[in-house]
Design an enzyme around this catalytic site. Sequence first.
Site, PDB file in Angstrom:
ATOM      1  NE  ARG A  34      -4.281  -1.439   0.135  1.00 39.24           N
ATOM      2  CZ  ARG A  34      -4.420  -2.490  -0.675  1.00 39.24           C
ATOM      3  NH1 ARG A  34      -3.480  -2.798  -1.550  1.00 39.24           N
ATOM      4  NH2 ARG A  34      -5.517  -3.219  -0.642  1.00 39.24           N
ATOM      5  CD  GLU A  44      -3.084   3.160  -5.621  1.00 42.12           C
ATOM      6  OE1 GLU A  44      -2.134   2.820  -4.898  1.00 42.12           O
ATOM      7  OE2 GLU A  44      -3.979   2.383  -5.985  1.00 42.12           O
ATOM      8  CG  HIS A  51      -3.150  -0.858  -6.757  1.00 45.39           C
ATOM      9  ND1 HIS A  51      -3.562  -0.194  -5.636  1.00 45.39           N
ATOM     10  CD2 HIS A  51      -3.067  -2.167  -6.386  1.00 45.39           C
ATOM     11  CE1 HIS A  51      -3.744  -1.039  -4.638  1.00 45.39           C
ATOM     12  NE2 HIS A  51      -3.445  -2.266  -5.071  1.00 45.39           N
TER      13      HIS A  51
END
Length: 326
Positions: free
Chosen positions: A235, A264, A282
Amino acid sequence: MQVFVTRKIPQPGLDLLQKEFTIEINPSDRVLTKEEIIKGMKGKDGLLCLLTDPIDKEVITAEPNLKMIASYAVGYDNIDIATATKQGIPVSNTPGVLTETTAELAWALLFSVTRRIVEADTFIRAGKFKGWAPMLMLGQDVSHKTLGIIGTGRIGTAFALKSKGFQMNILYTDEQHNLQLERELGATKVSLQKLLKESDFVSIHVPLTKATHHLIDEKELHLMKKTAILLNTARGPIINETALIKALSERWIFGAGLDVYEKEPKIPKELTCLENVVLQPHTGSGTIETRTKMALIAAENMIIGLKGGIPPNCVNTEVFQKKPTG
Ligand code: DGY
């Protein structure tokens, strides 16, 4: 019963859900706002959401009918689990099926950075290749180097095991000893400081929690070797991105491979201008096989949960201590 799906996922999962329930899917292929999620959930019994959806207290308590949340992801830092538990709502995730796929992406990033694959591809496409040259695009070997793994849960362990062909020295951090890695790879459990100081390549595999937020900051980046490479497929907020940009531009480290970002989908321009970082959108679990399995698992958990059973991948099983199962 009725289920709201916040974005289209692979069809086999939707087919499975549709056999049991009436489903409504976000018709647009984009992330919904919180208000849109709340609107879509109106009158629904189940919510099938994604890691990009902010499932906070406001969302969870908006629909009194809500009985089950199935997330289409392994990480669930976007969901207020405490509120869901308080409301007696089981939450499920999709562990296991994306382990190898995410570990593979971490390796892909490692090779992309060590051998400067993206930079070299851009160089060729720009018409700059004038033939073999002794000093052209020199990278780094991977074999026999020291690999540092921060967190050896499912994905960290799979990532480490894939190093077998490269005869590497493995260092890791974890709360517990990882006996499999110690036995099969001779891996050594060390402190984060030691891992950062001694590793050639550092790969992050911990979940995002209060304790792991900015786990890698200026101080930690300064501990790393000048030749080191940092990988993050976990993350974004685990790394202080501003500090990383500084470290990469001032060459405190050799490079980085990132699949996740602090804010993000916003990515700082400074990061996209750097040559010594490889950026992936991602897609850690992004293969056809894995995303299909994730859809099936999310649907199965939803079906079991809405029928009153304990979803096999429930992350807050405490809810069943209070609630009799059906
Ligand atoms: C997850 O499922 O949490 C991953 O980040 C998806 O790539």
